[in-house]
Design an enzyme around this catalytic site. Structure first.
Site, PDB file in Angstrom:
ATOM      1  N   GLY A 180      11.290 -17.088  22.885  1.00 51.72           N
ATOM      2  CA  GLY A 180      10.769 -18.563  23.137  1.00 51.72           C
ATOM      3  C   GLY A 180       9.019 -18.012  23.154  1.00 51.72           C
ATOM      4  O   GLY A 180       8.198 -19.113  23.672  1.00 51.72           O
ATOM      5  N   GLY A 222       6.282 -21.151  22.755  1.00 54.38           N
ATOM      6  CA  GLY A 222       6.742 -22.129  23.053  1.00 54.38           C
ATOM      7  C   GLY A 222       5.350 -22.893  24.207  1.00 54.38           C
ATOM      8  O   GLY A 222       4.289 -21.568  24.717  1.00 54.38           O
ATOM      9  N   ASP A 234      15.678 -14.427  16.395  1.00 52.88           N
ATOM     10  CA  ASP A 234      15.817 -16.228  16.631  1.00 52.88           C
ATOM     11  C   ASP A 234      17.042 -15.883  17.817  1.00 52.88           C
ATOM     12  O   ASP A 234      18.287 -14.967  17.663  1.00 52.88           O
ATOM     13  CB  ASP A 234      17.277 -16.100  15.220  1.00 52.88           C
ATOM     14  CG  ASP A 234      17.965 -17.392  14.890  1.00 52.88           C
ATOM     15  OD1 ASP A 234      17.749 -17.945  16.452  1.00 52.88           O
ATOM     16  OD2 ASP A 234      18.511 -17.851  14.389  1.00 52.88           O
ATOM     17  N   TYR A 252      20.875 -32.339  26.594  1.00 47.86           N
ATOM     18  CA  TYR A 252      19.370 -31.419  27.042  1.00 47.86           C
ATOM     19  C   TYR A 252      20.095 -31.267  28.585  1.00 47.86           C
ATOM     20  O   TYR A 252      20.261 -29.995  28.560  1.00 47.86           O
ATOM     21  CB  TYR A 252      18.275 -31.631  26.959  1.00 47.86           C
ATOM     22  CG  TYR A 252      17.001 -30.987  27.402  1.00 47.86           C
ATOM     23  CD1 TYR A 252      16.967 -29.710  26.692  1.00 47.86           C
ATOM     24  CD2 TYR A 252      16.294 -31.621  28.558  1.00 47.86           C
ATOM     25  CE1 TYR A 252      15.650 -28.473  27.889  1.00 47.86           C
ATOM     26  CE2 TYR A 252      15.824 -30.538  29.103  1.00 47.86           C
ATOM     27  CZ  TYR A 252      14.692 -29.272  27.921  1.00 47.86           C
ATOM     28  OH  TYR A 252      14.109 -29.293  29.259  1.00 47.86           O
ATOM     29  N   LYS A 305      21.589 -28.333  30.221  1.00 49.35           N
ATOM     30  CA  LYS A 305      20.750 -27.290  31.438  1.00 49.35           C
ATOM     31  C   LYS A 305      21.532 -27.697  32.366  1.00 49.35           C
ATOM     32  O   LYS A 305      22.367 -26.271  33.404  1.00 49.35           O
ATOM     33  CB  LYS A 305      20.264 -28.305  32.085  1.00 49.35           C
ATOM     34  CG  LYS A 305      18.757 -27.634  30.924  1.00 49.35           C
ATOM     35  CD  LYS A 305      18.066 -26.395  30.529  1.00 49.35           C
ATOM     36  CE  LYS A 305      17.247 -26.185  29.520  1.00 49.35           C
ATOM     37  NZ  LYS A 305      17.049 -25.026  29.428  1.00 49.35           N
ATOM     38  N   ILE A 330       6.142 -30.323  32.196  1.00 46.67           N
ATOM     39  CA  ILE A 330       4.956 -29.519  32.368  1.00 46.67           C
ATOM     40  C   ILE A 330       3.621 -29.542  31.359  1.00 46.67           C
ATOM     41  O   ILE A 330       3.621 -29.732  30.590  1.00 46.67           O
ATOM     42  CB  ILE A 330       5.245 -27.577  32.056  1.00 46.67           C
ATOM     43  CG1 ILE A 330       6.641 -27.365  33.235  1.00 46.67           C
ATOM     44  CG2 ILE A 330       3.926 -27.411  32.412  1.00 46.67           C
ATOM     45  CD1 ILE A 330       6.731 -27.504  34.224  1.00 46.67           C
TER      46      ILE A 330
HETATM   47  N1  SER Z   1      10.061 -31.737  29.924  1.00 39.06           N
HETATM   48  C1  SER Z   1      11.180 -31.835  29.411  1.00 39.06           C
HETATM   49  C2  SER Z   1      11.950 -32.638  28.608  1.00 39.06           C
HETATM   50  O1  SER Z   1      10.885 -33.507  28.653  1.00 39.06           O
HETATM   51  C3  SER Z   1      11.936 -32.250  30.489  1.00 39.06           C
HETATM   52  O2  SER Z   1      12.642 -30.430  31.220  1.00 39.06           O
HETATM   53  O3  SER Z   1      12.965 -32.848  27.465  1.00 39.06           O
END
Ligand code: SER
Length: 317
Positions: free
Chosen positions: A9, A12, A53, A143, A147, A173
């Site tokens: 990745g 990204g 992939d 998501y 995690k 970030i």
């Molecule tokens: N930046 C991510 C999101 O907004 C959070 O880990 O999905």
């Protein structure tokens, strides 16, 4: 013997800058970048690159064998907003890629893994302010579920098989190189681009939504510091809370407006508001501070200075 690293990745938002930093530290040829496509041409052309992939175990395994890889940074994932649109794809990518890497390490050839977790592991029942390292974690996004479960598996593989896997719960970030994609915190990057390009921004979160955030340089520093920390110092094998900034859309708007007085903002919350409302607004990272001396460097205005300066350059050229 020098270490040989695979970044999965690598094209990204975080992967791009992490790969560059790792190449500075370990030498270009010792860091293999990989992604499912070649969307970051600068990165693809700047050192060894493989199309991988992350869902394909054999592709990862063959690459590790061909390049004698001993360390993997697994940065491929579907983020929170995209995950709500494609729940099964998010589960498939986020979980299987992690299992592939953990199982390679269990097999013994891979010595160290970095895998990012997120503030998304928390949910509406988590204490929102100064969220502790160990607390209620009932995530309501796909998501976040991937995690949270991923953290459990990391800790399990460490306890059961001695796999040296290290992880951070990244906040949102903010960076000016590669764009983020599909996250709820992406507004805090988009706002800088639109401030320079259009002089106005339409925000998809409401003005008082406070979320934990961090400038990219701090996120990269944290990642490298954690990976370099002596194994014996680490007390967390699920994922470390990490904190730098907490601000609302209104506060980042004001920070930008102080430098661009004509800048304006409107608010039109969409489905991502509910995701943001389920997450903490600030994080207690005292365990990371104690275990590996974590300390952030950029506050909101310092970050705004850098973001506006760099994006002005970018859009001029
Ligand atoms: N930046 C991510 C999101 O907004 C959070 O880990 O999905």
């Amino acid at each position: 013997m020098s270490t040989k690293i695979l970044v999965i990745g690598a094209c990204g938002q975080i992967g791009t800058e992490l790969t560059t930093k790792l190449r500075e530290i370990h030498g270009t040829d010792n860091v293999i970048a990989s992604d499912i496509n070649t969307r970051q041409l600068n990165l693809v052309n700047s050192g060894p690159f493989e199309i991988i992939d992350a869902k394909n175990f054999n592709a990862i395994k063959d690459c590790c064998k061909n390049h004698n890889i001993d360390t993997i940074y697994l940065m491929a994932a579907l983020l929170s907003a995209t995950g709500e649109k494609y729940p099964m794809e998010a589960w498939d990518l986020n979980m299987n890629s992690l299992f592939h890497v953990l199982n390679l390490a269990k097999g013994g050839t891979i010595k160290k893994i970095f895998w990012p977790s997120s503030i998304a592991v928390f949910g509406p029942t988590t204490p929102r302010e100064n969220t502790p390292q160990h607390t209620i974690s009932e995530p309501t996004t796909v998501y976040g579920i991937t995690k949270q479960v991923g953290e459990r598996w990391c800790e399990y593989y460490y306890n059961k098989y001695g796999v040296d896997v290290r992880s951070i719960r990244y906040p949102g970030i903010i960076s000016y190189k590669a764009m983020p994609g599909g996250g709820t915190t992406d507004y805090a990057v988009e706002i800088y681009h639109d401030a320079i390009k259009k002089g106005r921004y339409k925000c998809f979160l409401s003005e008082n939504t406070s979320l934990p955030m961090m400038f990219m340089d701090d996120a990269i520093k944290a990642t490298i510091d954690l990976m370099q920390a002596p194994e014996d110092n680490l007390t967390i094998r699920s994922s470390y809370n990490l904190s730098a900034l907490s601000f609302t859309p209104q506060e980042i708007f004001e920070s930008i407006k102080a430098q661009l007085p004509e800048f304006s903002i409107t608010y039109k919350p969409d489905f991502r508001q509910a995701i943001a409302d389920s997450w903490p607004s600030s994080i207690d990272d005292s365990v990371a501070r104690k275990d590996w001396n974590w300390k952030y460097g950029y506050d909101l205005d310092t970050m705004t200075n850098v973001m506006l300066k760099e994006l002005k350059k970018k859009y001029k050229s």
